[in-house]
Design a protein around this motif. Structure first.
Motif, mmCIF file in Angstrom:
data_model
loop_
_atom_site.group_PDB
_atom_site.id
_atom_site.type_symbol
_atom_site.label_atom_id
_atom_site.label_comp_id
_atom_site.label_asym_id
_atom_site.label_seq_id
_atom_site.Cartn_x
_atom_site.Cartn_y
_atom_site.Cartn_z
ATOM 1 N N GLU B 118 0.818 -1.210 0.000
ATOM 2 C CA GLU B 118 0.000 0.000 0.000
ATOM 3 C C GLU B 118 0.858 1.269 0.000
ATOM 4 O OE1 GLU B 118 -3.928 -0.069 2.272
ATOM 5 O OE2 GLU B 118 -2.725 -1.649 3.249
ATOM 6 N N PHE B 119 1.961 1.172 0.721
ATOM 7 C CA PHE B 119 2.846 2.332 0.816
ATOM 8 C C PHE B 119 4.288 1.917 0.547
ATOM 9 C CE2 PHE B 119 -0.627 2.988 3.906
ATOM 10 C CZ PHE B 119 -1.277 4.023 3.243
ATOM 11 N N ALA B 120 5.028 2.827 -0.032
ATOM 12 C CA ALA B 120 6.445 2.532 -0.273
ATOM 13 C C ALA B 120 7.269 3.772 0.024
ATOM 14 C CB ALA B 120 6.664 2.079 -1.708
ATOM 15 N N LEU B 121 8.477 3.532 0.486
ATOM 16 C CA LEU B 121 9.393 4.597 0.858
ATOM 17 C C LEU B 121 10.367 4.852 -0.287
ATOM 18 C CD1 LEU B 121 9.393 5.809 3.715
ATOM 19 C CD2 LEU B 121 11.286 4.271 4.275
ATOM 20 N N ALA B 122 10.678 6.120 -0.531
ATOM 21 C CA ALA B 122 11.697 6.437 -1.533
ATOM 22 C C ALA B 122 12.403 7.727 -1.150
ATOM 23 C CB ALA B 122 11.058 6.585 -2.913
ATOM 24 N N PRO B 123 13.698 7.815 -1.402
ATOM 25 C CA PRO B 123 14.390 9.103 -1.236
ATOM 26 C C PRO B 123 13.744 10.124 -2.162
ATOM 27 C CG PRO B 123 15.964 7.315 -1.632
ATOM 28 C CD PRO B 123 14.604 6.762 -1.905
ATOM 29 N N VAL B 124 13.621 11.340 -1.733
ATOM 30 C CA VAL B 124 12.927 12.346 -2.547
ATOM 31 C C VAL B 124 13.593 12.513 -3.898
ATOM 32 C CG1 VAL B 124 14.176 14.278 -1.500
ATOM 33 C CG2 VAL B 124 11.971 14.681 -2.587
ATOM 34 N N LYS B 125 14.910 12.324 -3.959
ATOM 35 C CA LYS B 125 15.585 12.535 -5.242
ATOM 36 C C LYS B 125 15.170 11.485 -6.278
ATOM 37 C CE LYS B 125 19.788 9.859 -4.422
ATOM 38 N NZ LYS B 125 21.229 9.796 -4.532
ATOM 39 N N ASN B 126 14.567 10.395 -5.827
ATOM 40 C CA ASN B 126 14.148 9.360 -6.769
ATOM 41 C C ASN B 126 12.775 9.623 -7.388
ATOM 42 O OD1 ASN B 126 16.352 8.181 -5.265
ATOM 43 N ND2 ASN B 126 15.801 6.220 -6.207
#
Ligand code: NAP
Ligand code: NAP
Ligand code: NAP
Ligand code: NAP
Ligand code: ZN
Ligand code: ZN
Ligand code: ZN
Ligand code: ZN
Lengths: 331, 331, 331, 331
Positions: B118-126
């Motif tokens: 449902e949710f995923a984490l990513a560095p903002v630069k990605n």
């Protein structure tokens, strides 16, 4: 045959001249259509100096009507477009593979009799054979398209970039059509002549304006192409080239025109400036792209006159109301 | 939240796991759709070895639902697509600007929790922010498209060339769509699976066949792209690369596959062989091209299942009947 | 004049033949030295089939002794080196600027009378005029050097990379000399013939070995150049090309030789394979580099025989003891 | 430790400050030598505005004296040179692989404490380990050399071309040394300061002059590099760029400097203008080239002062008598 002849600056007429006779590796082309461009005007006005008199016309296509004794590559009846380039093949630049910079640059319709005539002579190597379906009159656009292909070779742009074009004349619009078909993320067009912007939109421009300031892109464009030759456009375009981007000088300025640029920006933002001159290794590919439907000829060719009205055609072109003007030697 | 979890080779389930918590420069994405590709299969089958258990999914897009304390670039509610690449930035290849060859290569959905949740984490630069009009489910195609953009960067092809593509799966068809929009004179597609050829035609292929021998081009193609990874296709494709042309290895073969080539031809015909691996500097441009309508998502995405059916989705993909299979965590 | 003549495979003699007569754009060169290379052997052995009989010799330099009626670029007495290439200028590849892939490829000493004679004919455009200081006998090395320049054009390598060369024959050593003068961080040379390694060291090799396994570079070389044409070397070299690196096929394999490679590595490590064939736009630059002292001719030219001993010179070359063998028509 | 500190424009002193403490991936370098360049002057004079106070110095090399908790790549005692670049890795340009155009550009010695001190901190990824034989004081030249490598990457010049360099200061001379080792047919140097020309000759220049007009090359140079930043030199250099050639803006002009060029020539002669800004993917290669002996450090480094005399060193550099001025923190 009937042919347009420029006798001296300001003196152009259509008259009967001897039919051309092919040398062993030459072909006689029955001209279907011959386009007019700025170079023809320069010749007619004496600003550009081939030895006169000359039959002008370097943008043309037609049918093979006669072949030289050693020609095997084409047959009578073949539809062909003609690369006007006549590089010497012997100078420093020709030996480097940069024939468009030839020290002895020459061209059909500039240094030798061209296509504003019923028949025109061309070395067989200058012909591109066209497939059956092609409308020959439209194929006269292959020559300007081959200049655009050269420009895109010089750019060798990555896909997914934003492009800004100055000028929505024939050349700006052909650059536009190439840009929208070669992976640009967007293509914007600027022309001070508002009347031309609707055509740009029709041909796929993402945005159009009479001034680039109206376009909302403060960081600039990765690629900017000048198709005006006008210093104001060039300087504006350079200033809107994005950091890391490339400015292509496609338009032909006056020989003594001077543009200003910031050498600090060239260094600090690694801006690249390149130029593109006529046709280099690009004509056969332009012919293929044309045959594949890259160009909306109906929109680009606005005026078609009989060959007999060549002087009127020159004037129409000079007037600048339409886009591409052609003469049709077959009627 | 609900998430697919690969616990060990062959053991995949959908279960409730803790919601991700963003670090200062991270963003939590509410996943709209997550595509499945061969890499996911490799992980699920244990042929490719990240440390398990893992939440798979490296092709996804969605909405920003939470931002880390130091994030200013995006806001909750923004539509975003996620570049899964996690280059180390410190190794020899990262320092050379070739992060896709990173000695410590890692990726969201491969080495860290991915988008099959449902949710995923990513560095903002990605993140690439998408414009309003975009359909978020389709935007999961940006990741495979960004691989294609890398391939075309590697090719840096001139316009007006003839291209032959082996394979009409998702990747072959995306390569096709890129080729027809980046100035090819023609694009032919070969797939042994005849059922896929109609789709290639629909997406703009000039010609299609189950064997390149059926295509009438004895001199070969200037550019040949393998999108199969199959040695028979690779060797056939190499043999059909035209004098002076380029063969792109885009398909992923087995690590121990061996293909044969003629070193005489490489020399005598100056054939070039290049490879393209995943994503390099190409994701933001793929996002722009996607937003500009480069991809016919309706044709490419054939199967959409709820997240709860992730194991079934894997099987559907393994079956190979459709093209792109997605799970939709929102239902 | 006296000239070597290959009458049929295996039948070579030196005899008196008519002096050449220049056409309008031709020049007669009094040959100072003519080198022998593998191609001459192939012709003499009948493996390569120009129409016989032929005067061989495509590596030569000398003095202008007579000029055609339309020649203005050179004068009697000028020192010149001769580009043997005779591209047709009319085929698909010539029009694309890739004359070395000419469909009608021809060359002085291969398809027309060459330099193994007192006098040789060449189109004026094929001449590079040399400055006063140059030793004419050495200048026969410009032709092989121009092949090396083509190879480096194809590589278009960045500075600061590590290069590995297979083969320390004339061509390997010329590639070595180019590499050490064009910004390599190191240049290593491998030759199974240990006797040649000392020469490589003398010419600037950073390291030499009879097997690349002995060289301590487990990650491989950014650039690997095969100058053997031997499959074992090619496959070894490919395997030692570093991630992201380029393998150049310069050596000429048998037409039916087959090499194996890993398509997975091409993809996963983005390895590039390129080929370099003879001379393209590179002869004039090779002449300039030669005049600037790029080549240690005393080391490369090991055998100089009078023209009368042409058959013995062929045998010496076949024996492979020395490096470059020349015949000196002037004595 | 002792360190030079710029407190405000015009106020520079050497004082005792706290020793740096490494973060987990940082390294403390015991500085052997730190070079001074124009940027330091700009900071000291307040023309360039990092947040003050700052310890200047971005050209330095030394020995590892302490490593952070997560550093495994180097060990105490290793000889290292330091790439000062601190690209953000997150902006548009960093994501495109053009970190030297970073929107958040920062650098050691500019935005963070630099090398004009006994000890300096650097992320481990910024270090290049040097082989044993290297003289550490000389290795401070790797940073300016890495700018030159970037310039040559941008040029990506073919071998065998003629190069003209404006300026025989440190940067002109480093460009010269690169040019003579990367396959130029000739390298000429122009400097209005006649006193520097002898050094250019010593370092391998083919010809030198106080004005390019004295050099006998009416057709111009294929490559012209400005290493002055002076508009008069830039405009002269542009005018002497040969048809088809490239002008590299390496020198840093004032931000408001304006240079004039002919857009007609850009088009008609296909002249290319490029810029090169600082360091991009080029530092490790510069370190390798330096270790391989590319640079004649004894000639380039003319002034070595103890760290305590940093203000005097700035003045010496400002005076412009010598070439590279260094401070040696170890005494
Ligand atoms: N590189 C090559 O190989 C090559 C080949 C062919 C042609 N060309 C050159 O390409 C250029 C364009 O050719 P064309 O036939 O398309 O010419 P054109 O019909 O005259 O088109 C130029 C357009 O630019 C507009 N314009 C003028 N100043 C402008 C400014 N400051 N900002 C924006 N737009 C401006 C003009 O508007 P107005 O009508 O109001 O002036 C006109 O609509 C010419 O310079 C031509 O010589 C180059
Ligand atoms: N370079 C990159 O960055 C990158 C990124 C993503 C994917 N890939 C790779 O790209 C390749 C294609 O991916 P995909 O998802 O499109 O795979 P796919 O759906 O399996 O498509 C491959 C197609 O090739 C056909 N094929 C097999 N052998 C053939 C042959 N000898 N000649 C012609 N066609 C043949 C297959 O037919 P059948 O179904 O009958 O076998 C199938 O239709 C894979 O190897 C994948 O790993 C590469
Ligand atoms: N690309 C072009 O334009 C061009 C132009 C000219 C020549 N060539 C080609 O370049 C190649 C080299 O020419 P050359 O005159 O220098 O030939 P050469 O004198 O025969 O040199 C080749 C060298 O490679 C060595 N060698 C053989 N197998 C090897 C292996 N497995 N590993 C390492 N070394 C090995 C040979 O040793 P042994 O003597 O013990 O066999 C020999 O010393 C030839 O194939 C030639 O046809 C290409
Ligand atoms: N691109 C980059 O990444 C990068 C990196 C570092 C430095 N730079 C820049 O490179 C340039 C050179 O640096 P540097 O340390 O070598 O500077 P420098 O020591 O000042 O050298 C410049 C030389 O050019 C001479 N000069 C001035 N006007 C000239 C003219 N019209 N024609 C010929 N020569 C002329 C100067 O003579 P006088 O002494 O008589 O004035 C001086 O000898 C500077 O602009 C610097 O900022 C660029
Ligand atoms: Zn020419
Ligand atoms: Zn890395
Ligand atoms: Zn040809
Ligand atoms: Zn950045």
């Amino acid at each position: 045959m009937r042919a347009a002849v420029i006798h001296e600056p300001g003196k152009v007429s259509v008259e009967t001249v001897p039919d051309p006779t092919p040398g062993p590796r030459d072909v006689v082309v029955g001209v279907a259509a011959c386009g007019i461009c700025g170079t023809d005007l320069h010749i007619a006005d004496g600003e550009f100096a081939p030895s006169l008199p000359i039959i002008p016309g370097h943008e043309f296509a037609g049918e093979v009507v006669e072949i030289g004794s050693d020609v095997t590559e084409v047959r009578v009846g073949d539809k062909v477009a003609v690369d006007p380039s006549l590089f010497c093949g012997e100078c420093h630049f020709c030996k480097l593979g940069r024939g468009n910079l030839c020290d002895n640059w020459a061209a059909i319709g500039v240094s030798k009799a061209g296509g504003a005539a019923e028949f025109a002579l061309a070395p067989v190597k200058n012909l591109s054979v066209l497939p059956e379906g092609v409308r020959l009159e439209d194929a006269a656009l292959i020559e300007p398209l081959s200049c655009v292909v050269r420009g895109f070779d010089v750019l060798s742009a990555r896909v997914g970039q934003h492009i800004l074009i100055y000028g929505a004349g024939t050349m700006g619009l052909l650059n536009l059509q190439m840009a929208v078909r070669t992976g640009a993320a967007s293509v914007s067009v600027v022309d001070t002549n508002a009347g031309r912007l609707a055509t740009a939109t029709k041909l796929g421009a993402t945005a159009v304006a009479t001034s680039a300031a109206e376009l909302d892109r403060p960081l600039g464009w990765e690629i900017v192409i000048d198709c005006t030759g006008v210093v104001a456009a060039i300087e504006d375009g350079f200033s809107r080239t994005r950091k890391g981007g490339t400015f292509l000088q496609f338009g032909v300025s006056n020989e003594d025109a001077v543009a200003k640029f910031s050498p600090f920006r060239i260094y600090n933002q690694e801006i690249t400036i390149v130029g593109s001159m006529a046709v280099l290794h690009s004509y056969p590919r332009a012919a293929e792209l044309f045959a594949a439907g890259f160009v909306d000829a109906d929109t680009i060719i606005t005026d078609r006159l009989p060959l007999e009205q060549y002087p009127a055609a020159l004037d129409a072109f000079r007037g600048g109301k339409g886009l591409k003007t052609q003469v049709l030697p077959r009627g």
